[in-house]
Design a protein around this motif. Structure first.
Motif, PDB file in Angstrom:
ATOM      1  N   THR A  61       0.812  -1.220   0.000  1.00 47.20           N
ATOM      2  CA  THR A  61       0.000   0.000   0.000  1.00 47.20           C
ATOM      3  C   THR A  61       0.848   1.273   0.000  1.00 47.20           C
ATOM      4  N   HIS A  62       2.161   1.123  -0.204  1.00 44.12           N
ATOM      5  CA  HIS A  62       3.010   2.326  -0.176  1.00 44.12           C
ATOM      6  C   HIS A  62       4.042   2.259  -1.304  1.00 44.12           C
ATOM      7  N   VAL A  63       3.615   2.696  -2.483  1.00 41.49           N
ATOM      8  CA  VAL A  63       4.473   2.612  -3.671  1.00 41.49           C
ATOM      9  C   VAL A  63       4.415   3.944  -4.421  1.00 41.49           C
ATOM     10  N   HIS A  64       5.578   4.504  -4.710  1.00 46.40           N
ATOM     11  CA  HIS A  64       5.643   5.741  -5.492  1.00 46.40           C
ATOM     12  C   HIS A  64       5.935   5.370  -6.945  1.00 46.40           C
ATOM     13  N   ILE A  65       4.928   5.498  -7.793  1.00 44.45           N
ATOM     14  CA  ILE A  65       5.096   5.103  -9.201  1.00 44.45           C
ATOM     15  C   ILE A  65       5.501   6.303 -10.065  1.00 44.45           C
ATOM     16  N   SER A 307       6.629  -1.417   1.320  1.00 45.01           N
ATOM     17  CA  SER A 307       7.971  -1.135   0.790  1.00 45.01           C
ATOM     18  C   SER A 307       8.389   0.326   0.910  1.00 45.01           C
ATOM     19  N   ASP A 308       7.434   1.278   0.791  1.00 48.76           N
ATOM     20  CA  ASP A 308       7.797   2.679   0.517  1.00 48.76           C
ATOM     21  C   ASP A 308       8.788   2.736  -0.641  1.00 48.76           C
ATOM     22  N   HIS A 309       8.467   1.990  -1.685  1.00 43.29           N
ATOM     23  CA  HIS A 309       9.289   2.001  -2.908  1.00 43.29           C
ATOM     24  C   HIS A 309       9.300   3.429  -3.456  1.00 43.29           C
TER      25      HIS A 309
HETATM   26 ZN   LIG Z   1       6.684   7.184   0.690  1.00 40.86          ZN
END
Ligand SMILES: [Zn+2]
Length: 439
Positions: A61-65, A307-309
């Motif tokens: 629920t934490h992905v920067h695309i 992830s905070d990808h």
């Molecule tokens: Zn973030």
């Protein structure tokens, strides 16, 4: 019972309460029956997992695309291919770093246009709370964002401004009225300093002390209680905030928290000088802090690991100067979340059930995808990952599907090799069959 299209069976199927030999029957994209291992249907195709683990597809629920607008940083195609390679079947995209950001209804529509037909896994969307956009929250929520993110410190990009307490006092009653979740980058500017710059990790760490997080968490507890708004702390790094959260949760404040693989795996003492691939905000802290984060997971104060990808082009990491203060903060790890966490989990005495709760079930619940995602149960989407928990591999950047390969995990030996990922009953191959998940 209607005839299944496909059966996946194995000796270690992770169900909500137990791990057991089972056959998972799939029809029209959903799980229709979970039977004994030997419950087969004549003529139906069977995927034999053998001793591999069969787990719900991971939910991140934490992905920067970063698309549209900063597609050179990542993009829906590369991000969702990396997700699939890492056993992730649902991602939720962050509202910032894309241009426009998802802070208006028009911004959301632009985002959906960009993502459509580009996704190899299912994708949901966060909206953003920025100063002055309260009137946009209800339309965005009605259009299907899963909730809203805000920053209490500058976000790193100009078009996504951080909020003050005064801004939150305007937005939070509206969020409470909508029943929407507010997720918060919880660092306050007060305790953060400019630092000395340069390649010394300690000096960067000292510039973003635990106090910045602790004070932010205290503020959010207070506001959540006052406005009865659901609040979630993203990427918690300071273990000192755990007792604050634990107390608030016990008192009935609607506040939850997540942490990330890099805070649970690395330690500040081990970050080499100038190794800016380790830079993220809040920072990776000391070894003892890491162990306390595990304690927070153990007692449930921290409910999920995401992830905070947050990738960027390699040159923005300023690897040559190694200047931690000036380098972009963010760690790309979408593809590696399962093996990184499993590597840590297995030698701390946790089980596959804990792993599944932190990586699948609780993230799905957080964004209200729970009836559809995050568990192997009848009625759920047939999102499954088959993986070998005993096999090890060395992280080789060239095998990562992320657009940019710079990673602090390069050269790490990790346990847990993903073998096959199924999205709604279909093995993910070269067709982008991901859906847009609008709440
Ligand atoms: Zn973030």
């Amino acid at each position: 019972m209607s005839r299944p299209d496909l059966i996946i069976r194995g000796q270690r199927v992770v169900l909500p309460e137990t791990i057991a030999p089972r056959s998972v029957h799939i029809r029209e994209e959903r799980i229709v029956f979970v039977g004994d291992y030997d419950d087969l249907v004549e003529g139906c195709e069977v995927v034999e997992a053998g001793e591999s683990v069969v787990m719900p597809g991971l939910v991140d629920t934490h992905v920067h695309i970063n698309a549209p607008g900063r597609t050179e940083w990542e993009g829906f195609r590369t991000a969702t291919l990396a997700a699939a390679a890492g056993g992730v079947t649902t991602v939720v995209d962050m509202p910032l770093n894309s241009v426009p950001p998802t802070t208006t209804l028009a911004g959301l529509f632009t985002k959906l246009e960009t993502a459509r037909d580009e996704c190899f896994v299912d994708v949901g969307f966060w909206g953003g709370v920025v100063p002055g956009n309260t009137a946009e929250l209800a339309p965005m929520f009605a259009a299907g964002v899963v909730g809203f993110k805000c920053f209490l410190v500058p976000s790193g990009v100009d078009e996504f401004e951080h909020v003050t307490e005064a801004d939150l006092r305007e937005a939070m009653p509206e969020l409470a009225r909508l029943g929407a979740l507010l997720i918060v980058h919880a660092e306050l500017p007060g305790p953060i300093t400019e630092g000395d710059g340069g390649a010394d990790y300690r000096s960067f760490l000292d510039s973003r002390p635990r106090a910045a997080e602790n004070e932010a968490v205290e503020l959010m507890v207070r506001l959540s209680r006052e406005f009865d708004t659901r609040v979630h702390i993203v990427h918690l790094s300071s273990a000192d905030a755990i007792p604050i959260l634990r107390r608030a949760q016990a008192e009935g404040v609607k506040i939850t928290a997540e942490t990330c693989p890099h805070y649970l795996h690395f330690a500040a003492e081990e970050v080499p000088a100038g190794a800016t691939e380790f830079k993220c905000c809040p920072p990776i802290r000391e070894r003892d802090n890491r162990e306390e984060l595990w304690d927070g997971l153990r007692d449930g104060t921290i409910g999920l690991i995401v992830s905070d990808h947050s990738p960027c082009p390699g040159e923005m990491k300023l690897r040559e100067s190694g200047d931690f203060m000036k380098a972009w903060g963010g760690i790309a790890s979408l593809q590696l979340r399962l093996p990184v966490v499993w590597t840590e989990v297995r030698h701390r005495g946790f089980s596959l059930l804990d792993l599944t709760r932190w990586l699948c079930t609780n993230p799905a619940r957080q964004v209200s995808f729970e009836p559809q995602k995050g568990s192997i149960a009848v009625g759920h989407d047939a999102d499954l990952v088959l993986w070998n928990p005993d096999a090890q591999f060395t992280v080789t950047p060239s095998t990562l599907q992320h657009r940019h390969k710079l990673t602090p995990y390069a050269g790490e030996v990790l346990s847990g090799v993903v073998q096959q990922t199924f999205l709604r009953g279909k093995k993910i191959t070269d067709a982008p069959l991901g859906h847009m998940l609008l709440r």
